[in-house]
Write a protein that holds these residues in place. Structure first.
Motif, mmCIF file in Angstrom:
data_model
loop_
_atom_site.group_PDB
_atom_site.id
_atom_site.type_symbol
_atom_site.label_atom_id
_atom_site.label_comp_id
_atom_site.label_asym_id
_atom_site.label_seq_id
_atom_site.Cartn_x
_atom_site.Cartn_y
_atom_site.Cartn_z
ATOM 1 N N UNK A 38 0.789 -1.228 0.000
ATOM 2 C CA UNK A 38 0.000 0.000 0.000
ATOM 3 C C UNK A 38 0.820 1.277 0.000
ATOM 4 N N UNK A 39 0.160 2.345 0.364
ATOM 5 C CA UNK A 39 0.743 3.687 0.365
ATOM 6 C C UNK A 39 1.971 3.744 1.260
ATOM 7 N N UNK A 40 1.878 3.075 2.431
ATOM 8 C CA UNK A 40 2.956 3.194 3.419
ATOM 9 C C UNK A 40 4.227 2.471 2.963
ATOM 10 N N UNK A 41 4.089 1.324 2.282
ATOM 11 C CA UNK A 41 5.273 0.639 1.751
ATOM 12 C C UNK A 41 5.979 1.541 0.738
ATOM 13 N N UNK A 42 5.197 2.169 -0.131
ATOM 14 C CA UNK A 42 5.781 3.079 -1.131
ATOM 15 C C UNK A 42 6.453 4.276 -0.473
#
Lengths: 327, 327
Positions: A113-117
């Motif tokens: 998701x957004x946090x991994x990116x």
């Protein structure tokens, strides 16, 4: 749901490897004095469990935050540990942005998701978890990866024999016991009580009964409930007669605590309510905790079947999540 | 109980003077990075309220502990703030002894008892509160003395106009509103929900309903409940139909939070339950908090009258306390 429940043994072993092999920035050793763990719902339970080990064995403080803003005291000596299994939790995206804006150190555990990116972009350490689970069913990944990570760093201590005991404990699924408990709890107003390292166990049972069995329960910590909540076991009378107090207990408790609990349980019975105690199994606290968490997960599953509810459905949570976007 | 409720205006003014005039050890300014507040039951609520102001305005972390042992990370850079109105709480005596043994800095707030004597003997600062109140009825003394003490030290910030607004807010007793709320709540399974600085308000209502009205209620924090508890508003159906969700709300909330709450409240209604929101009054958060605490204290009192319970009696707590001593 059964597949997820039965994945716990492989989760805890995989998570141990993930946590042990994720790089730990050396500068943290001298820089960090305080840790603030941020996580919501199913992703957040690992924070309460880690807190047990930090409180018992670490010189660094561990605070759990279930909110979308960081406290003002978070600074360069404070490590933000961000937990979002999906990587798309609104509150955690907000915390992430604030941490970057304020320039405070951060690591995250997420499956994508957004946090991994955002971790990749900002060069923050990411404990990368396998995707594909509902967050509450990834409790093995979430908890054991963080435990192994911080044991490896030397910030908390868990003995080898305690790891092994925990790995063994999750191999035996407690389906029979869970079924009996669910039958006992059926139709009741349930309150879960646990103290010390059993407090997060009580909280986990409450949240799992809500999400899996669609059942509203309560929870409280021991000995705190002996200072107010016990008086509440009297009204409304019709509800109390259908209530049950569930005490998680450990054989290492001091005698005065055991005596106090007995008085409380007697009072519940005198008020027409029921009460039971559930004993933690094992020697080390890791095995005691994880086996009771597993029992709660299975019991909430059996409770869902009794309630004729779909344990996997989370339609209310999804509707609330959809309200994040304006019309 | 009425006399105690009506003493709040004089309590907060006296407490302001007590807190402002109690000496603050200068060495704490450079020495202390973390604070661990320890308190149980009625004495412990001041810790949750102080946490709001530390989280919003301080560079020092504030942790609340409701237990009888200190975490391992408590060291010479950690100030133990011990709250025991009676001065004789078992858990707090245990914490006090451990702090002395480990040589960590400590201050205490108490009206006397063992802890006042032990403070004197060990030359620890004591915030000396007037005696003669049940601890839960001394919430004005407990909270405002600590607030004034740490504002005076420069560790937290509260504007003069916010103090004045709070002093004014406690002058108007909300008896009419409390009576109406108690009638609405009568016979119901009540769940109190609040987020941010309204979370300790929700907790206070729960504990006051237990001790004063002998009524078991639940509480949860926002937005955390949107990640699990909301799913629980479905079973057991007979209990849900008699349940009411009580949301403490503030006009400064972000829009997404308001939208999420509306979806949750609609779901409760669809499940056959009731739900209401109670708006915080005032401009500053101190007035908002104390006026809602006051409303909760009065509502729990009116609820006790409706339940034909003695709001002052705490016979279960006393029986449990008596179990501290071996036979």
């Amino acid at each position: 749901m059964l597949d997820y429940l039965e994945s716990l043994p492989s989760q805890v072993r995989d998570a141990f490897l993930i946590g042990s092999s994720t790089p730990f920035p050396k500068k943290f050793h001298s820089q960090i004095k305080r840790i603030i763990y941020c996580g919501m719902g199913g992703s957040g339970i690992s924070g309460d469990l880690l807190k047990v080990f930090f409180d018992q064995t670490s010189d660094k403080s561990w605070t759990v935050l279930r909110d979308y803003r960081l406290p003002s005291w978070v600074d360069s000596s404070t490590l933000v540990v961000l937990s979002s299994y999906s990587g798309n939790t609104l509150e955690m995206k907000s915390i992430f942005r604030e941490a970057v804006r304020r320039g405070v150190p951060l690591i995250a555990q997420t499956s994508g998701g957004w946090i991994a990116q955002a971790c990749h972009k900002n060069r923050f350490v990411q404990l990368a978890l396998p995707a594909g689970f509902p967050p509450r069913c990834a409790v093995g990944y979430l908890t054991f990866s963080l435990l192994a990570y911080f044991v490896n760093a030397g910030w908390i201590r868990i003995e080898l024999k305690d790891w092994e005991e925990a790995f063994d404990a999750v191999e035996k699924f407690p389906r029979g016991e869970a079924k009996k408990l669910a039958e006992k709890f059926s139709g009741k107003n349930i309150r879960f009580y646990g103290g010390g390292f059993l407090e997060p166990v009580a909280l986990r049972w409450k949240t799992q009964f809500a999400e899996n069995a669609k059942t509203l329960t309560g929870y409280g910590s021991i000995p705190e409930i002996f200072h107010h909540e016990v008086e509440g076991w009297h009204a409304p009378s019709a509800m109390i007669k259908k209530s049950i107090g569930v005490f998680f207990v450990d054989s290492d408790e001091p005698d005065w605590l055991v005596r106090k609990r007995k008085v409380a349980m007697n009072w519940m019975k005198k008020s027409g309510a029921d009460s039971i105690s559930i004993q933690a199994k094992g020697h080390g606290i890791l095995a005691k905790i994880i086996s009771l968490i597993m029992l709660g997960d299975w019991t909430s599953y059996e409770m869902a079947l009794l309630n004729k509810e779909d344990p996997l459905s989370i339609k209310v949570i999804e509707r609330i999540k959809a309200a994040e976007k304006t019309a």
